[in-house]
Motif scaffolding. Structure first.
Motif, short mmCIF file in Angstrom:
data_model
loop_
_atom_site.label_atom_id
_atom_site.label_comp_id
_atom_site.label_asym_id
_atom_site.label_seq_id
_atom_site.Cartn_x
_atom_site.Cartn_y
_atom_site.Cartn_z
N SER A 1 -7.11 -7.65 0.25
CA SER A 1 -6.22 -7.19 2.18
C SER A 1 -6.95 -7.69 3.24
N GLY A 2 -8.38 -7.52 3.33
CA GLY A 2 -9.43 -6.87 4.68
C GLY A 2 -9.30 -8.50 5.20
N THR B 1 -12.35 -3.85 11.45
CA THR B 1 -12.36 -3.57 10.13
C THR B 1 -12.38 -2.24 9.54
N GLY C 1 -13.59 -3.55 -4.48
CA GLY C 1 -12.25 -4.79 -4.12
C GLY C 1 -12.13 -5.14 -5.46
N HIS D 1 0.59 -1.26 -0.12
CA HIS D 1 -0.11 0.16 0.07
C HIS D 1 1.42 1.28 0.16
N ASN E 1 -11.16 -1.29 1.81
CA ASN E 1 -10.96 -2.79 2.14
C ASN E 1 -11.76 -2.57 3.14
N PHE F 1 -9.21 -1.05 9.11
CA PHE F 1 -8.56 -1.14 8.00
C PHE F 1 -7.96 0.30 7.06
N THR F 2 -8.73 1.10 6.99
CA THR F 2 -8.28 2.17 5.98
C THR F 2 -7.53 3.17 7.25
N ASP G 1 -7.87 -3.92 -2.53
CA ASP G 1 -8.33 -4.02 -1.68
C ASP G 1 -8.77 -5.14 -1.78
#
Ligand code: SDX
Length: 391
Positions: free
Chosen positions: A333-334, A344, A269, A191, A233, A347-348, A330
């Motif tokens: 990755s999650g 969650t 995604g 990323h 994500n 995640f960002t 994305d």
């Protein structure tokens, strides 16, 4: 001609800027960081070395690497007064809101005597941001769950330190899981930078006014938050939860929803403005996903099974094939972050921690090469001139 690459005049007219940091070939699915392919970097390097490469343009010697790593380690703590920033937020504030606010607030601590025309001072700002982002990110999570903050440790590497600050608590000894730490470092690397994406362009536009680096990075964090960009994500995991199982009719229902022009739903995604081929990061992310879940004995994780079935069906569906919609960075990755135990809503934030090196490298490149204020123009589609009605 631009160095080794030639562009058609039409493309040159649309280009926002010149940069030598990252090269993407969307048709071929190629991503180079200072000329090195992302898959080779992911297999052989680490996030700190990649950060050096992005910022300074060359891979570091062993001595340069150790010095750079030491500088980052020695800047990981935040000013003790910054703890007060967190106390101003509601406990249930989204961690992105907290991180965006706190990073902007760093300007209040480091801006006054900052001369950004001086390369050395720009370098110190870059190292401060790379070093403090994991600390601020982990603090936003601890604040959210009402647990005490953890101070960074100098005996851990970048990814280990982040996981320690995220998950350690005073009541038990924290053990670093090497599989998690390696996956975390890989996610940071994948990323790190991606040419002139929406958030990097935001940082460059803010930087073109001469704004300080902390304000510029805070602007980038804000732009990244959207579900069409870095928020995807988190949206992928929510989508996989909504799909629920990998039954054919269930998955097909969501694919049909994504094709319905009257329905705003998009297959999260999937798709990319530049890649009209597989996102090379998605391939590495998928391999990492398989490694982490296999290591955890979760190879049959329901979310992974749904994701793989969704990918398979979507890649056979004419709507997606015609539009060259492939999984992007994305998509997987999650699932990895979820397997590591990261919620969650973080995640960002993790995307922002990683992308900070990309943002600050572009900001520094702009300052090093000289720049003018960014000033996008428009096609005016409003009223022609008219007089104000006399009473
Ligand atoms: C990132 O720019 C970057 O580099 C970003 C990034 C980075 O590292 O910085 O790579 C990170 O942001 C990755 C993207 C994450 N976002 C998502 O996964 C959200 C879902 N994706 C879509 O929102 C969309 O694909 C975008 C926003 C990513 C791209 O949007 P575009 O540029 O409008 O896509 P497009 O022009 O290629 O779309 C072509 C067609 C359109 O339909 P038509 O008008 O031609 O009929 O494909 C459709 C779109 O509606 N489409 C989708 C879709 N993505 C595009 N339809 C259903 N599901 C999707 N995911």
């Amino acid at each position: 001609d631009k160095g080794h690459f030639t562009y058609d005049p039409g493309f040159v007219a649309t280009a926002a800027c010149e940069s030598g940091i990252t090269y993407i070939d969307g048709a071929e699915g190629v991503l180079l960081h200072r000329g090195y392919p992302i898959d080779q970097l992911a297999d052989n390097s680490n996030f700190v070395e990649l950060s050096y490469l992005l910022l300074f343009g060359e891979l570091p010697s062993d001595e340069q690497y150790e010095t750079f790593k030491g500088l980052i380690t020695n800047h990981t703590m935040v000013h003790e007064q910054i703890v007060n920033f967190f106390k101003g937020f509601r406990r249930d504030a989204h961690p992105m809101a907290i991180v965006c606010g706190v990073v902007g607030g760093l300007a209040a601590f480091y801006h006054d005597n900052l001369d950004i025309s001086d390369e050395k001072q720009r370098r110190v700002s870059a190292i401060r941001l790379i070093a403090k982002m994991p600390t601020i990110a982990a603090m936003s999570y601890k604040y959210n769950i009402g647990q005490p903050f953890n101070y960074p440790r100098n005996d851990l590497n970048y990814a280990e330190n982040f996981l320690y600050m995220m998950f350690s608590n005073p009541c038990e000894e924290f053990k670093i899981n090497p599989v998690f730490a390696k996956a975390m470092d890989r996610i940071f690397m994948l990323h790190a930078d991606h040419e002139q994406n929406a958030s990097t362009s935001t940082v460059r536009l803010a930087g073109s006014t001469g704004a300080n680096p902390f304000a510029c990075i805070s602007a980038g964090i804000a732009a990244l938050w959207g579900p069409a960009h870095g928020g995807a994500n988190e949206a992928v995991l929510n989508m996989l939860d909504e799909i629920g199982d990998e039954s054919e009719e269930n998955i097909q229902r969501f694919i049909d929803k994504a094709k319905d022009k009257d329905d705003p739903f998009k297959l999260m995604g999937f798709g990319h403005r530049v890649y009209k081929n597989f996102d090379p990061r998605a391939k590495v992310m998928k391999e990492t996903c398989d490694e982490v879940l296999a290591e955890l004995g979760k190879a049959d994780d329901p979310k992974l099974k749904i994701a793989k079935r969704l990918e398979q069906i979507a890649l056979e569906d004419d709507y997606f094939v015609e539009r060259k919609l492939y999984p992007n960075v994305d998509f997987y990755s999650g699932i990895i972050l979820n397997a590591i135990g990261i919620p969650t809503n973080m995640f960002t934030v993790i995307f922002a921690v990683a992308r900070t090196i990309g943002w600050i490298s572009h900001w520094n490149e702009m300052h090093s090469n000289g720049f003018r204020i960014g000033r996008p123009r428009q096609l005016y589609i409003g009223h022609t001139q008219r007089d104000y009605p006399t009473k």
